[in-house]
Scaffold this motif. Structure first.
Motif, PDB file in Angstrom:
ATOM      1  N   ARG A 380       0.868  -1.175   0.000  1.00 43.10           N
ATOM      2  CA  ARG A 380       0.000   0.000   0.000  1.00 43.10           C
ATOM      3  C   ARG A 380       0.907   1.227   0.000  1.00 43.10           C
ATOM      4  NH1 ARG A 380      -4.199  -0.631   4.629  1.00 43.10           N
ATOM      5  NH2 ARG A 380      -2.399  -1.319   5.803  1.00 43.10           N
ATOM      6  N   VAL A 381       0.693   2.130  -0.924  1.00 43.37           N
ATOM      7  CA  VAL A 381       1.684   3.181  -1.174  1.00 43.37           C
ATOM      8  C   VAL A 381       1.178   4.572  -0.807  1.00 43.37           C
ATOM      9  CG1 VAL A 381       3.071   4.273  -2.995  1.00 43.37           C
ATOM     10  CG2 VAL A 381       2.883   1.779  -2.878  1.00 43.37           C
ATOM     11  N   LEU A 382      -0.068   4.898  -1.168  1.00 40.76           N
ATOM     12  CA  LEU A 382      -0.633   6.223  -0.874  1.00 40.76           C
ATOM     13  C   LEU A 382      -2.059   6.054  -0.366  1.00 40.76           C
ATOM     14  CD1 LEU A 382       0.430   8.059  -4.175  1.00 40.76           C
ATOM     15  CD2 LEU A 382       1.519   8.380  -1.942  1.00 40.76           C
ATOM     16  N   GLY A 383      -2.529   7.030   0.417  1.00 41.24           N
ATOM     17  CA  GLY A 383      -3.929   7.061   0.845  1.00 41.24           C
ATOM     18  C   GLY A 383      -4.491   8.440   0.537  1.00 41.24           C
ATOM     19  N   VAL A 384      -5.217   8.539  -0.567  1.00 43.15           N
ATOM     20  CA  VAL A 384      -5.767   9.837  -0.980  1.00 43.15           C
ATOM     21  C   VAL A 384      -7.048  10.056  -0.176  1.00 43.15           C
ATOM     22  CG1 VAL A 384      -6.659  11.172  -2.916  1.00 43.15           C
ATOM     23  CG2 VAL A 384      -4.743   9.576  -3.255  1.00 43.15           C
ATOM     24  N   THR A 385      -7.033  11.080   0.692  1.00 44.22           N
ATOM     25  CA  THR A 385      -8.096  11.240   1.685  1.00 44.22           C
ATOM     26  C   THR A 385      -8.778  12.591   1.519  1.00 44.22           C
ATOM     27  OG1 THR A 385      -6.638   9.960   3.117  1.00 44.22           O
ATOM     28  CG2 THR A 385      -8.563  10.947   4.144  1.00 44.22           C
ATOM     29  N   SER A 386     -10.098  12.582   1.539  1.00 45.34           N
ATOM     30  CA  SER A 386     -10.822  13.828   1.261  1.00 45.34           C
ATOM     31  C   SER A 386     -11.971  13.993   2.232  1.00 45.34           C
ATOM     32  CB  SER A 386     -11.378  13.790  -0.152  1.00 45.34           C
ATOM     33  OG  SER A 386     -12.348  12.774  -0.214  1.00 45.34           O
ATOM     34  N   ARG A 395     -16.176  11.395  -2.113  1.00 42.42           N
ATOM     35  CA  ARG A 395     -15.658  10.418  -3.068  1.00 42.42           C
ATOM     36  C   ARG A 395     -15.193  11.101  -4.350  1.00 42.42           C
ATOM     37  NH1 ARG A 395     -20.130   7.063  -3.983  1.00 42.42           N
ATOM     38  NH2 ARG A 395     -20.360   7.874  -6.066  1.00 42.42           N
ATOM     39  N   GLU A 396     -16.014  12.032  -4.826  1.00 42.89           N
ATOM     40  CA  GLU A 396     -15.676  12.754  -6.058  1.00 42.89           C
ATOM     41  C   GLU A 396     -14.338  13.477  -5.915  1.00 42.89           C
ATOM     42  OE1 GLU A 396     -18.132  16.192  -8.082  1.00 42.89           O
ATOM     43  OE2 GLU A 396     -19.347  14.413  -7.674  1.00 42.89           O
ATOM     44  N   ARG A 397     -14.158  14.136  -4.776  1.00 45.17           N
ATOM     45  CA  ARG A 397     -12.907  14.877  -4.544  1.00 45.17           C
ATOM     46  C   ARG A 397     -11.715  13.931  -4.469  1.00 45.17           C
ATOM     47  NH1 ARG A 397     -15.459  18.942  -0.046  1.00 45.17           N
ATOM     48  NH2 ARG A 397     -16.142  20.537  -1.528  1.00 45.17           N
ATOM     49  N   ALA A 398     -11.903  12.798  -3.783  1.00 46.33           N
ATOM     50  CA  ALA A 398     -10.785  11.850  -3.640  1.00 46.33           C
ATOM     51  C   ALA A 398     -10.380  11.304  -5.016  1.00 46.33           C
ATOM     52  CB  ALA A 398     -11.171  10.708  -2.706  1.00 46.33           C
ATOM     53  N   TYR A 399     -11.371  10.878  -5.801  1.00 48.37           N
ATOM     54  CA  TYR A 399     -11.021  10.285  -7.101  1.00 48.37           C
ATOM     55  C   TYR A 399     -10.504  11.331  -8.093  1.00 48.37           C
ATOM     56  CZ  TYR A 399     -12.479   5.641  -5.718  1.00 48.37           C
ATOM     57  OH  TYR A 399     -12.557   4.419  -5.091  1.00 48.37           O
TER      58      TYR A 399
END
Ligand code: AMP
Length: 421
Positions: A380-386, A395-399
């Motif tokens: 697991r390399v990154l966790g994009v969190t919004s 969800r829209e912001r994270a993706y």
């Protein structure tokens, strides 16, 4: 204060990021940290399970407070070793970490304390286990006692799968010492949720709920992983159920641990099944979840440090923690090949462009910096969190941020946060 965060995953990056904003902090260190944590703190090359090295570092650097992220150093007694040197540390003792390290201990404790959980039996003998399974019937759940990196639980749909799980642990000894004893328990039905509380040995302060996504593929398909994403709050855990979880599960177990001379201090994480008969306990963990912690830290409005210190000092009653009512979503980016054989060494580009939205924070896990470039160095390399007003917005912001990251050698699930729609 001089503070040390122990660990190198996304959970620890989120903790370091949140703690770094505290006006109480003069210097923040991470051991060993990762490329993202190096932006918030000073990373020192000491492994999270190098107990002696960590104690030595804390003494030399006159660390005032240590926050331990992962379970392995807790179980090895890092908090005990630090406290013996007079260094205050957040997290349970080795004795109290048994609540996570031994499912047999945790289940027996639940029975002694009338905490709702699936009815279970313990076995060391494979023939006796199979005889019980044959009379019980399927579906049925087989769990190994010790830490097994998320691989120790089999929800068996038929008798054959249950027998194979028994053989894997007790005959083939695939989990070595962790699997010499197993639990066989009823299969529960319902929605799953995670609930987190701060505990100071006597009192518990409810934090927040979350839901994690364990399977590698969209629609919960494929093998289990450490966690491919999370959403907080949990869509299924209403405030009313949360009250029930506190009254019937968290507070009774805190009292039980005290009675049994293993007072629990730290974060208590209850994995729950929300059944028709009410919330039931699947497992306890002795620390924050990863990636649930990333979503939780995003929603936290208060300075975390006074709360963590109050838990350590046994004065949790005096603190109050405030949360954004908003929803947080964490999408994990993993290296191709994860969870079996993640490929290491590829370059990740576009992180600055992906970080422009103030409602998005990219937490690092398996990354390192090489000649100014960010290199993938783990599963697991990154966790994009919004953060968003509702799960769809978060969800829209994270993706949107995920799609700005230029990393052809990584992948993510596309359905994180799409629960209950
Ligand atoms: P655990 O490590 O005990 O939380 O188990 C891992 C996963 O196995 C859980 O998240 C559930 O999806 C599943 N599981 C564990 N115990 C049960 C049970 N008694 N009934 C149904 N599913 C279970």
């Amino acid at each position: 204060m001089r503070v040390l965060v122990v660990g190198s995953g996304g959970r620890e990056h989120a903790l370091a990021w949140s703690i770094s904003a505290s006006p109480l902090v003069d210097r923040l260190f991470c051991a060993p940290g990762n490329a993202g944590m190096a932006e918030e703190a000073e990373c020192v090359a000491i492994g999270a399970t190098d107990i002696r090295g960590l104690v030595e570092f804390c003494r030399k650097e006159q660390i005032d407070f240590v926050v331990v992220g992962p379970e392995a150093p807790l179980v090895l007694g890092l908090v005990d070793a630090l406290e013996a040197e007079g260094i205050p540390a957040f997290g349970p003792s080795a004795a109290a970490s048994a609540i996570e390290a031994s499912k047999v201990f945790a289940k027996d404790l639940c029975v002694r304390s009338q905490i709702p959980t699936a009815t279970h039996r313990r076995f060391r003998d494979p023939a006796a286990a199979k005889a019980f399974i044959a009379t019980h019937g399927a579906p049925i759940v087989v769990k190994v006692d010790g830490l097994a990196g998320g691989k120790g639980v089999v929800v068996a749909e038929d008798l054959g799968a249950a027998y194979r799980a028994v053989d894997a642990a007790l005959v083939e000894r695939r989990f070595s010492a962790a699997g010499l004893e197993i639990i066989v328990e009823d299969c529960l039905a319902g929605a799953e949720a995670s609930f987190f509380a701060l505990v100071d040995g006597t009192d518990a302060l409810p934090l927040a709920s979350a839901q994690d996504y364990k399977r590698v593929g969209d629609g919960d398909r494929g093998p289990n992983t450490g966690g491919m994403g999370a959403v907080s709050p949990s869509p299924s855990l209403t405030p009313e159920v949360e009250g029930e979880v506190m009254d019937r599960i968290i507070l009774p177990v805190v009292a039980a641990m005290r009675r049994e001379a293993r007072p629990f201090k730290g974060v208590l994480y209850a994995g729950l099944m929300l059944t028709e008969a009410g919330p039931m306990l699947l497992e306890f963990n002795a620390r924050f979840g990863d990636p649930e912690c990333q979503a939780l830290m995003m929603r936290l409005m208060s300075d975390p440090l006074p709360a963590l210190i109050a838990a350590h000092d046994g004065v949790l009653k005096s603190v109050d923690v405030r949360w954004h009512a908003d929803c947080a979503v964490c999408v994990v980016l993993a290296a191709n090949g994860y969870p079996d054989e993640p490929q290491r060494g590829s370059e990740i580009r576009g992180l600055d462009a992906a970080s422009t939205d103030p409602n998005v924070k990219i937490f690092h896990a398996g990354t390192r910096r090489k000649s100014g470039r960010i290199i993938a160095d783990g599963g697991r390399v990154l966790g994009v969190t919004s953060l968003g007003g509702n799960p769809a917005e978060a969800r829209e912001r994270a993706y949107a941020a995920v799609d700005r990251i230029d990393w052809p050698d990584g992948f993510c699930r596309r359905d994180i946060g799409r629960v209950g729609e």
